[in-house]
Design an enzyme around this catalytic site. Structure first.
Site, PDB file in Angstrom:
ATOM      1  N   CYS A   1     -89.706  33.784 -25.884  1.00 57.16           N
ATOM      2  CA  CYS A   1     -90.461  35.042 -25.893  1.00 57.16           C
ATOM      3  C   CYS A   1     -90.482  35.690 -27.269  1.00 57.16           C
ATOM      4  CB  CYS A   1     -89.844  36.040 -24.935  1.00 57.16           C
ATOM      5  SG  CYS A   1     -89.806  35.452 -23.263  1.00 57.16           S
TER       6      CYS A   1
ATOM      7  N   ARG B   1     -92.866  29.866 -31.706  1.00 51.21           N
ATOM      8  CA  ARG B   1     -91.613  29.942 -30.956  1.00 51.21           C
ATOM      9  C   ARG B   1     -91.712  29.257 -29.601  1.00 51.21           C
ATOM     10  NH1 ARG B   1     -88.646  34.678 -32.905  1.00 51.21           N
ATOM     11  NH2 ARG B   1     -87.684  34.991 -30.905  1.00 51.21           N
TER      12      ARG B   1
ATOM     13  N   TRP C   1     -92.113  33.015 -22.565  1.00 50.06           N
ATOM     14  CA  TRP C   1     -91.619  31.686 -22.209  1.00 50.06           C
ATOM     15  C   TRP C   1     -90.850  31.903 -20.918  1.00 50.06           C
ATOM     16  CZ3 TRP C   1     -86.811  29.263 -21.644  1.00 50.06           C
ATOM     17  CH2 TRP C   1     -86.825  27.867 -21.684  1.00 50.06           C
TER      18      TRP C   1
ATOM     19  N   ASN D   1     -87.645  40.478 -24.316  1.00 45.49           N
ATOM     20  CA  ASN D   1     -87.173  39.135 -24.654  1.00 45.49           C
ATOM     21  C   ASN D   1     -85.713  39.092 -24.244  1.00 45.49           C
ATOM     22  OD1 ASN D   1     -86.350  36.794 -25.859  1.00 45.49           O
ATOM     23  ND2 ASN D   1     -86.826  37.411 -27.959  1.00 45.49           N
ATOM     24  N   GLY D   2     -85.336  38.129 -23.405  1.00 47.74           N
ATOM     25  CA  GLY D   2     -83.947  38.039 -22.960  1.00 47.74           C
ATOM     26  C   GLY D   2     -83.877  37.805 -21.464  1.00 47.74           C
TER      27      GLY D   2
ATOM     28  N   GLU E   1     -81.752  11.249 -32.228  1.00 48.69           N
ATOM     29  CA  GLU E   1     -82.846  12.065 -32.756  1.00 48.69           C
ATOM     30  C   GLU E   1     -84.198  11.396 -32.479  1.00 48.69           C
ATOM     31  OE1 GLU E   1     -82.953  15.029 -33.601  1.00 48.69           O
ATOM     32  OE2 GLU E   1     -84.744  15.280 -34.822  1.00 48.69           O
TER      33      GLU E   1
ATOM     34  N   LYS F   1     -87.141  13.177 -30.347  1.00 46.70           N
ATOM     35  CA  LYS F   1     -88.482  13.426 -30.890  1.00 46.70           C
ATOM     36  C   LYS F   1     -89.540  12.844 -29.955  1.00 46.70           C
ATOM     37  CE  LYS F   1     -87.866  15.938 -33.095  1.00 46.70           C
ATOM     38  NZ  LYS F   1     -86.651  16.492 -33.628  1.00 46.70           N
TER      39      LYS F   1
ATOM     40  N   GLU G   1     -89.759  14.970 -26.733  1.00 46.85           N
ATOM     41  CA  GLU G   1     -90.344  16.294 -26.932  1.00 46.85           C
ATOM     42  C   GLU G   1     -91.847  16.218 -27.141  1.00 46.85           C
ATOM     43  OE1 GLU G   1     -87.861  17.575 -30.377  1.00 46.85           O
ATOM     44  OE2 GLU G   1     -87.573  19.378 -29.188  1.00 46.85           O
TER      45      GLU G   1
ATOM     46  N   HIS H   1     -72.595  -1.359 -20.050  1.00 47.88           N
ATOM     47  CA  HIS H   1     -71.764  -0.624 -19.091  1.00 47.88           C
ATOM     48  C   HIS H   1     -72.623   0.169 -18.111  1.00 47.88           C
ATOM     49  CE1 HIS H   1     -68.102  -1.776 -21.142  1.00 47.88           C
ATOM     50  NE2 HIS H   1     -68.682  -1.456 -22.288  1.00 47.88           N
TER      51      HIS H   1
ATOM     52  N   LYS I   1     -89.322  27.313 -29.843  1.00 43.79           N
ATOM     53  CA  LYS I   1     -88.759  27.049 -31.171  1.00 43.79           C
ATOM     54  C   LYS I   1     -87.436  27.772 -31.376  1.00 43.79           C
ATOM     55  CE  LYS I   1     -88.903  25.229 -35.237  1.00 43.79           C
ATOM     56  NZ  LYS I   1     -88.661  23.767 -35.289  1.00 43.79           N
TER      57      LYS I   1
HETATM   58  O1  M6R Z   1     -82.874  26.710 -33.972  1.00 45.09           O
HETATM   59  P1  M6R Z   1     -81.847  25.688 -33.635  1.00 45.09           P
HETATM   60  O2  M6R Z   1     -81.641  24.670 -34.698  1.00 45.09           O
HETATM   61  O3  M6R Z   1     -80.549  26.322 -33.213  1.00 45.09           O
HETATM   62  O4  M6R Z   1     -82.407  24.949 -32.359  1.00 45.09           O
HETATM   63  C1  M6R Z   1     -81.650  24.017 -31.657  1.00 45.09           C
HETATM   64  C2  M6R Z   1     -82.518  23.208 -30.733  1.00 45.09           C
HETATM   65  O5  M6R Z   1     -83.135  24.055 -29.806  1.00 45.09           O
HETATM   66  C3  M6R Z   1     -83.582  22.425 -31.503  1.00 45.09           C
HETATM   67  O6  M6R Z   1     -83.012  21.566 -32.430  1.00 45.09           O
HETATM   68  C4  M6R Z   1     -84.458  21.625 -30.538  1.00 45.09           C
HETATM   69  O7  M6R Z   1     -83.718  20.603 -29.956  1.00 45.09           O
HETATM   70  C5  M6R Z   1     -85.667  21.107 -31.310  1.00 45.09           C
HETATM   71  N1  M6R Z   1     -86.832  21.309 -30.519  1.00 45.09           N
HETATM   72  C6  M6R Z   1     -85.547  19.683 -31.721  1.00 45.09           C
HETATM   73  O8  M6R Z   1     -86.717  19.136 -32.185  1.00 45.09           O
END
Ligand code: M6R
Length: 635
Positions: A2, A28, A81, A107-108, A502, A506, A509, A525, A630
C-alpha cells in the site's frame, strides 16, 4: 505494498497531483487505487486495477462532476495491496465512515479490527467493505462525534484517542468534511496523519504541503521533508505543520532537504524497468568499487562503521527474499576469510531466536527498500539485546537507516522500480564481499597477498558483467525454448546455492512458473521423485582453482546428470572454458570465466535474463508481477 499520497494547498490541483503521486507509488505493487477529494463534501473515486483505469474513470465523469474534481485543493490517495478482503472496487481505499463525513487511507494492518468492528456495529455504524481500514474510518468518526457533542473536539485529541484504540501497524491520512460546522468553529482544510510502524513522510511546499509513504513520491513536488517517527501524529494545512506524539507532547518538525533524484520513473528507452535495472548493474558495482579505489590492505574499509569487529563472536544476517539470498554469500566468505560463524535467518523467523543475542553479536539487516516490516521489526528486537546492528540498503531515506544510523551502508543501487530485484541484489552481494574484507582485515585474519588477490578479482566484476550483458540475445534465444514449462528445479552447491535460489525466485516472480532450488546433494533425498521430461533442471557449476571448491563444482555436475537420467531436460550454467561433461547436457549456458568464489553475481545475470524473457514471452506484467509488492511494509 500500500502507498499513501496526500495534498493540501491553495491551488485547485489536488486531483492531478494525487494521480501523479500514485503513479510514483505503483512500483511498490498494488491491486487497486483511489483518491478522495474534499470540497463541500468528501467524494471518493476508486477502483480495482491500474491507476490508468482510475484516471479513465475520473475523466469519463459528467462535466459537472469533473469540474468538482478539478476544483479541489485537498485530498488523499492510495494504492492498495490487499490484506483484509479481496482486491475489488469496494475494498479499495479511500474509505468513508458511515455518513461520509470523513475519508481515510491506510497502510498497515490493524490486528484488533474485528472486535472494533463489532463494537461499532452495535453503535449503528454500517460497513460496506471487508477491510480493517473502514473500521478505522468509523472508529474515528465515532470518537469525533462524541467529542463534538460535548464541544471538546480537537484534531490531536481525537487522533490520540483513535491511536489508543488501534493495535497494529498504520500510516493514516484523513480528510474531514466540516461543512456542517458554523463558520466560527470551522477549521481550515487540513489532513490528519498518524504513524505507527508504517512509513509516512511530510513534504513541505510553498503554500502547499504533502504527505506520502515514500520520500521519492514527495520529491516530485518538493525537496523538503519531515519524517514522522513511530507513534507520532500530525495535522497539516496549506501553510502549517503541527506534530505531536501519542502522549500529546509537541514535536518540533525536523526539516531535511533531500537531493532530487533525476527522473526515477524514466525507463531510459528500455521496454521495462527490469531490463533497465539489469543493465545498470555494471555501473552500480563500478561506483561501489570506485569508492574504495585508493584503499589498500593497511587502510581498507567499506565504511567507517562504529563497531569493534575484533570483539564479534557471531554474525546473524536477517533479511527476506532476494536480500536473504544475498546474505548466504556473506556466510560463505566470512566463515572462510575471518573464521566467524554466520547464521542467515529469514527476518520473519528471527524473532524466535532473539534470546540468544548479546553485545558480542553482530546483526546485519539487509533490505533494498529499507522498509520491509519483517526486517525492521527483527532489527528493533535485536537492538534491545545490546547486539551490534549494521544495515545494508539502497535507500538513504528509509526506516532501516534511521534504526542503524552510522552503521548503515547505502549501496549506490538507488531506487529499484521493478518489483523483482536485480541491481539491488547484486550490489548487496558486492557489499557482502567488501564487508567481509573489512571484518577480516580488522581481525588480522587475512594475509596481504590474499587480500590483494580478492580485491583484484572484485575489481574485475563490472567488466565481466558488461561482457555477460552482451550475451543477452543468446540467453533470450535459449530461454524461449523453455517458456512453456510449468515446473523448474535449480541445483547447485556451496556458494552458488544462492544463485540457484535467486534464479528460481526470479523465474517464479516474473513468469509464475513453479521453480524450486535445492542444494544438488539433496536431490536424491526426495525431489528427484518429481523429475520427468516436463521438469527442466538448471544446474549451476562454476569451476575453481581451489581443490575443495572444484570438487563442489564436479559434484553438482554428477547430481545434474542423475537428474538427466530421469529424463529431465538438463541445462548447465557454467563458465566459457569448462568442458567437464558439458556434451551430456541438453543445453549449456555460458558466462565469462571467473573463479567460483566470486561467481554468484555473474552467474545470476543469465538467470535474470531467462526470467525476464520467459515472462515477456508469456505476456506477464514484468515490472509489477501479480500479488507482489516492492516494499513489504506489513508482517
Ligand atoms: O526491500 P527488501 O530488500 O527488504 O525486500 C525483501 C524481499 O521482499 C524482496 O527481495 C523480494 O523477494 C523481491 N521481490 C525479490 O525479487
Amino acid at each position: 505494498m500500500c502507498g499513501i499520497v496526500s495534498y493540501v494547498g491553495s491551488e485547485p490541483k489536488a486531483a492531478r497531483l494525487l494521480l501523479q503521486g500514485l503513479k510514483s507509488l505503483e512500483y511498490r505493487g498494488y491491486d487497486s487505487s483511489g483518491i478522495a477529494l474534499l470540497n463541500d463534501s468528501v467524494k471518493v473515486y476508486k477502483n480495482k486495477g491500474k491507476i490508468l483505469d482510475l484516471e479513465k474513470n475520473i475523466y469519463s465523469l459528467s462535466e459537472q462532476e469533473q469540474s468538482e474534481v478539478e476544483q479541489s485543493i485537498c485530498g488523499i490517495g492510495h494504492t492498495r495491496w490487499a490484506t483484509h478482503g479481496e482486491p475489488n472496487d469496494v475494498n479499495a481505499h479511500p474509505h468513508l465512515d458511515s455518513d461520509a463525513s470523513l475519508a481515510i487511507v491506510h497502510n498497515g494492518i490493524i490486528r484488533n479490527y474485528q472486535s472494533l468492528r463489532s463494537e461499532l456495529e452495535t453503535k449503528g455504524f454500517v460497513f460496506k467493505s471487508d477491510t480493517d481500514t473502514e473500521v478505522i474510518a468509523n472508529m474515528f468518526s465515532s470518537i469525533r462525534k462524541e467529542l463534538l457533542s460535548i464541544n471538546a473536539y480537537e484534531d490531536f485529541k481525537a487522533l490520540r484517542e483513535l491511536s489508543s484504540r488501534l493495535e497494529g501497524s498504520y500510516a493514516l491520512a484523513i480528510i474531514i468534511n466540516d461543512s456542517n460546522l458554523n463558520d466560527v468553529t470551522k477549521p481550515v482544510k487540513r489532513i490528519l496523519l498518524a504513524k505507527n510502524e508504517s512509513p509516512l513522510v511530510i513534504g513541505i511546499g510553498d503554500q502547499e504541503n504533502f504527505a506520502a509513504s515514500d520520500s521519492d513520491t514527495v520529491l516530485q513536488f518538493t525537496d523538503k521533508i519531515v519524517r514522522l517517527a513511530d507513534k507520532e501524529l500530525a495535522v497539516i494545512s496549506k501553510n502549517t505543520i503541527e506534530i505531536q506524539d501519542f502522549d500529546g507532547n509537541e514535536i518540533k518538525p525536523i526539516i531535511e532537504v533531500l537531493k532530487q533524484n533525476d527522473s526515477i520513473m524514466d525507463k531510459k528507452g528500455y521496454k521495462h524497468f527490469l531490463l533497465k535495472e539489469i543493465y545498470e548493474q555494471p555501473t552500480v558495482l563500478s561506483k561501489m568499487l570506485s569508492l574504495i579505489e585508493d584503499q589498500s590492505f593497511t587502510n581498507f574499509k567499506l565504511m567507517d562503521f562504529q563497531i569493534d569487529f575484533t570483539n564479534i563472536e557471531k554474525v546473524y544476517c536477517i533479511a527476506c527474499g532476494s536480500a536473504y539470498h544475498s546474505a548466504q554469500v556473506l556466510k560463505s566468505i566470512l566463515g572462510t576469510w575471518a573464521a566467524i560463524p554466520v547464521e542467515v535467518i529469514i527476518a520473519s523467523e528471527f524473532n524466535y531466536q532473539v534470546n540468544f543475542l548479546s553485545e558480542k553479536d553482530l546483526v546485519v539487516g539487509i533490505s533494498q527498500s529499507g522498509e520491509t516490516a519483517d526486517t525492521i521489526l527483527a532489527l528493533q528486537r535485536a537492538k534491545k539485546t545490546g547486539a551490534n546492528l549494521l544495515a545494508i540498503t539502497n535507500r538513504p531515506a528509509s526506516a532501516i537507516n534511521n534504526l542503524c544510523g552510522v552503521n548503515t551502508y547505502i549501496t549506490p543501487a538507488d531506487i529499484e522500480i521493478s518489483v523483482a530485484s536485480t541491481k539491488a541484489y547484486t550490489s548487496q552481494i558486492l557489499a557482502h564481499y567488501l564487508l567481509a574484507l573489512q571484518i577480516a582485515v580488522a581481525r588480522k585474519a587475512l594475509a596481504e597477498e590474499f587480500f590483494n588477490e580478492i580485491l583484484h578479482n572484485l575489481k574485475m566484476l563490472p567488466v565481466l558483467i558488461e561482457q555477460t550483458l552482451h550475451r543477452a540475445n543468446a540467453y533470450k534465444e535459449q530461454s524461449l525454448n523453455y517458456a512453456n514449462y510449468k515446473d523448474f528445479i535449480f541445483l547447485s552447491r556451496g556458494i552458488n546455492h544462492v544463485t540457484a535460489m535467486e534464479g528460481a525466485l526470479k523465474l517464479k516472480e516474473l513468469s509464475y512458473a513453479h521453480a524450486t532450488a535445492y542444494p544438488s546433494g539433496e536431490l536424491k533425498h526426495g525431489p528427484i521423485a518429481i523429475l520427468d521430461e516436463n521438469v527442466p533442471v538448471i544446474s549451476i557449476s562454476i569451476p575453481s582453482k581451489y581443490e575443495d571448491e572444484q570438487v563442489t563444482a564436479e559434484k553438482v555436475i554428477h547430481n545434474a546428470l542423475e537428474a538427466k537420467t530421469r529424463k529431465a531436460p538438463s541445462i548447465l550454467l557454467t563458465t566459457d572454458s569448462n568442458q567437464d561433461h558439458v556434451s551430456e547436457f541438453d543445453l549449456v549456458v555460458r558466462i565469462p570465466d571467473i573463479d567460483q568464489v566470486f561467481s554468484p553475481i555473474l552467474a545470476t545475470i543469465p538467470l535474470q535474463f531467462w526470467a525476464y524473457y520467459i515472462a515477456e514471452d508469456l505476456g506477464k506484467d514484468v515490472d509489477q508481477p501479480r500479488n507482489l509488492a516492492k516494499s513489504v511494509t506489513v508482517e
